[in-house]
Scaffold this motif. Structure first.
Motif, PDB file in Angstrom:
ATOM      1  N   VAL A  63      18.543  61.074  13.796  1.00  0.00           N
ATOM      2  CA  VAL A  63      19.402  62.025  14.119  1.00  0.00           C
ATOM      3  C   VAL A  63      20.141  61.791  15.514  1.00  0.00           C
ATOM      4  CG1 VAL A  63      20.078  64.753  14.212  1.00  0.00           C
ATOM      5  CG2 VAL A  63      18.345  63.592  12.422  1.00  0.00           C
ATOM      6  N   ASN A  64      20.806  60.908  15.780  1.00  0.00           N
ATOM      7  CA  ASN A  64      21.081  60.499  17.131  1.00  0.00           C
ATOM      8  C   ASN A  64      21.913  61.509  17.896  1.00  0.00           C
ATOM      9  OD1 ASN A  64      19.759  58.060  16.216  1.00  0.00           O
ATOM     10  ND2 ASN A  64      21.398  56.647  16.737  1.00  0.00           N
ATOM     11  N   PHE A 249      23.424  51.664  16.838  1.00  0.00           N
ATOM     12  CA  PHE A 249      24.126  53.047  17.072  1.00  0.00           C
ATOM     13  C   PHE A 249      23.606  53.846  18.591  1.00  0.00           C
ATOM     14  CE2 PHE A 249      25.038  51.779  13.032  1.00  0.00           C
ATOM     15  CZ  PHE A 249      26.380  51.508  13.044  1.00  0.00           C
ATOM     16  N   GLY A 250      23.191  53.177  19.471  1.00  0.00           N
ATOM     17  CA  GLY A 250      22.843  53.707  20.809  1.00  0.00           C
ATOM     18  C   GLY A 250      21.629  54.103  21.221  1.00  0.00           C
ATOM     19  N   TYR A 255      24.837  49.714  22.351  1.00  0.00           N
ATOM     20  CA  TYR A 255      25.131  49.944  21.012  1.00  0.00           C
ATOM     21  C   TYR A 255      24.085  49.412  19.903  1.00  0.00           C
ATOM     22  CZ  TYR A 255      29.460  52.369  19.176  1.00  0.00           C
ATOM     23  OH  TYR A 255      30.182  53.074  18.712  1.00  0.00           O
ATOM     24  N   PHE A 256      23.801  48.174  19.980  1.00  0.00           N
ATOM     25  CA  PHE A 256      22.766  47.633  19.170  1.00  0.00           C
ATOM     26  C   PHE A 256      21.784  46.775  20.227  1.00  0.00           C
ATOM     27  CE2 PHE A 256      26.713  47.824  16.672  1.00  0.00           C
ATOM     28  CZ  PHE A 256      26.481  48.483  15.638  1.00  0.00           C
ATOM     29  N   ILE A 322      30.456  58.363  15.129  1.00  0.00           N
ATOM     30  CA  ILE A 322      30.632  57.329  15.975  1.00  0.00           C
ATOM     31  C   ILE A 322      31.491  57.720  17.040  1.00  0.00           C
ATOM     32  CG2 ILE A 322      31.837  55.014  16.437  1.00  0.00           C
ATOM     33  CD1 ILE A 322      30.657  54.374  13.557  1.00  0.00           C
ATOM     34  N   GLN A 323      32.633  58.434  16.684  1.00  0.00           N
ATOM     35  CA  GLN A 323      33.349  59.173  17.692  1.00  0.00           C
ATOM     36  C   GLN A 323      32.800  60.055  18.637  1.00  0.00           C
ATOM     37  OE1 GLN A 323      36.625  61.318  15.708  1.00  0.00           O
ATOM     38  NE2 GLN A 323      37.458  61.774  17.733  1.00  0.00           N
TER      39      GLN A 323
END
Length: 446
Positions: A63-64, A249-250, A255-256, A322-323
């Motif tokens: 749950v980023n 995804f952060g 990002y990766f 992502i936005q």
């Protein structure tokens, strides 16, 4: 507050009808569900009894962007009102999946370019395994079937993913020992070379690794190790698969995860953080070179797919997620708050004599518990599960890892976490360690 009879009714139904994943069946029957959650806001979860707990694991590392984000709900509702689902078999498509595939090609490292979508991480790694074997069949090298993974790795629990998982208890659970899966020492380059030479390079399809081993205990390899693994794969013509299911995804402050090592994989699997858990989605992204070879060599139908591959609602959720990650600079926040979290772990190391090695990369961290720091001697019975229980009483969810002699607390809070919330998390852990020492191991520690 829900009346007591209602809570008990739900608990009884849970025990009777719900078989929980990765849980103690006996404990479920004896104690019922540990929590019955009803709401999530930010980094916190609320249960049916009104208890508030800090979600120090982002639920399942995923749950980023935190709980209760209305913009994600709106994105899902908007897509569902137009086209909730349609199949992507037989070259059918939809607008969200096309836009998401394009976005992934833009944010992933190297020449990763084309995505096959799944419903989660296990399906993603199963897909990666099948895809590389199919690739070598098309190349006329059918004997290249073997997959090498690292010990202490976790790649999911579908059939192929379980075989690649380096934690043996998961394979023992259902006697899954399929041929052509090899597990190598998780930090030794020499061991990798020796294994390749022993098995025969011409029989090996791919090497798969997590940038940071998550469920195996949050182990961070050296930059040199990952770079050498890439060079070895290139030398022997072996495909390099990066499992970014947890690290993408952060999560790690980039990002990766592979970006920390300046290594570009041939194939990358992902899931979890792509939707922050708001919908089920995963995928496998392949390099432009591999995609072009598949185009040139394929003559028959690509006989692999899932009902929900390219699910339009899930893809719409991912795009909005992502936005949010980009607009709120959550990757940078993960880096900065990761530094704060590691400072907190080092404070624990300074103030708690049973805290051994601490480590972290972005908002992915671990604290080891030891009887003796100098010798790294462990307690006869692991303390970490007891600390987890004490932390839960104080309103914090974290996990313990006790596989292969480990006694480790692991952390993966949402990327929206703030400095004062990191401090709250660390203070709870400190209090929990103190209580465990006093109540359970006082004689032994003296």
């Amino acid at each position: 507050m829900v009346i007591k009879n209602k809570v008990q009714e739900l608990a009884d139904l849970d025990k009777k009808h719900f078989l929980h994943p990765t849980s103690s069946i006996k404990q479920q029957q004896e104690n019922g569900p540990a929590y019955i959650f009803t709401e999530g806001k930010g980094i916190y979860l609320y249960d049916i009894n009104g208890n508030k707990v800090l979600d120090g694991m982002s639920s399942l590392w995923n749950v980023n962007i935190g709980h209760g984000r209305k913009e994600i709900v709106e994105a899902a509702a908007d897509q569902m009102s137009k086209l909730a689902y349609s199949s992507c078999f037989n070259t059918f498509s939809n607008e969200p999946v096309i836009k998401l595939a394009e976005k992934i090609s833009q944010i992933t490292p190297g020449d990763l370019n084309t995505t096959f979508f799944t419903s989660g991480g296990s399906e993603s790694n199963d897909t990666a395994i099948k895809l590389v074997r199919h690739y070598w069949i098309l190349k006329g090298e059918k004997e290249r079937k073997k997959i090498i993974s690292r010990k202490k790795s976790y790649h999911g629990l579908a059939m192929g993913a379980t075989n690649t998982t380096g934690l043996k208890p998961f394979r023992d659970f259902s006697n899954i020992f399929s041929p052509d899966f090899c597990h190598v020492d998780d930090q030794s380059i020499d061991a990798l070379v020796d294994l390749i030479e022993k098995e025969g390079p011409e029989t090996i399809a791919a090497f798969i690794t997590e940038p940071v081993q998550g469920a195996g205990g949050v182990h961070i390899p050296s930059i040199e190790y990952i770079k050498e693994c890439r060079k070895i794969c290139d030398k022997y013509g072996i495909l390099f698969i990066a499992d970014e299911v947890i690290t993408g995804f952060g999560r790690t402050g980039k990002y990766f995860g592979m970006e920390h090592f300046d290594v570009n994989p041939d194939i990358m699997s992902f899931a979890k953080g792509i939707t922050s858990g708001y919908s089920q989605l995963g995928g496998v992204v392949i390099s432009k070179r591999i995609h072009e070879e598949l185009i040139n060599l394929s003559v028959d139908t690509f006989l692999h797919g899932y009902t929900y591959s390219g699910h339009p609602t899930a893809c719409a959720v991912a795009l909005r997620n992502i936005q949010v990650i980009e607009e709120e600079n959550l990757i940078e926040n993960a880096r900065l708050m990761g530094e704060e979290m590691l400072k907190g772990f080092k404070w624990l190391q300074h103030t708690q004599d049973i805290v051994g090695e601490v480590r972290g990369l972005g908002l992915l961290g671990a604290v080891e518990l030891v009887k003796d720091r100098k010798s790294n001697q462990r307690f006869e019975k692991p303390l970490a599960p007891l600390v987890v229980n004490e932390a839960a009483k104080r309103g914090l969810i974290v996990r313990s890892v006790t596989f292969e002699g480990q006694d480790t607390l692991v952390f993966s809070p949402p990327l929206i976490i703030k400095k004062e919330e990191i401090q709250e998390m660390v203070e709870i852990i400190s209090d929990s360690i103190s209580t465990v020492k006093q109540n359970n191991y006082k004689k032994e520690l003296i």
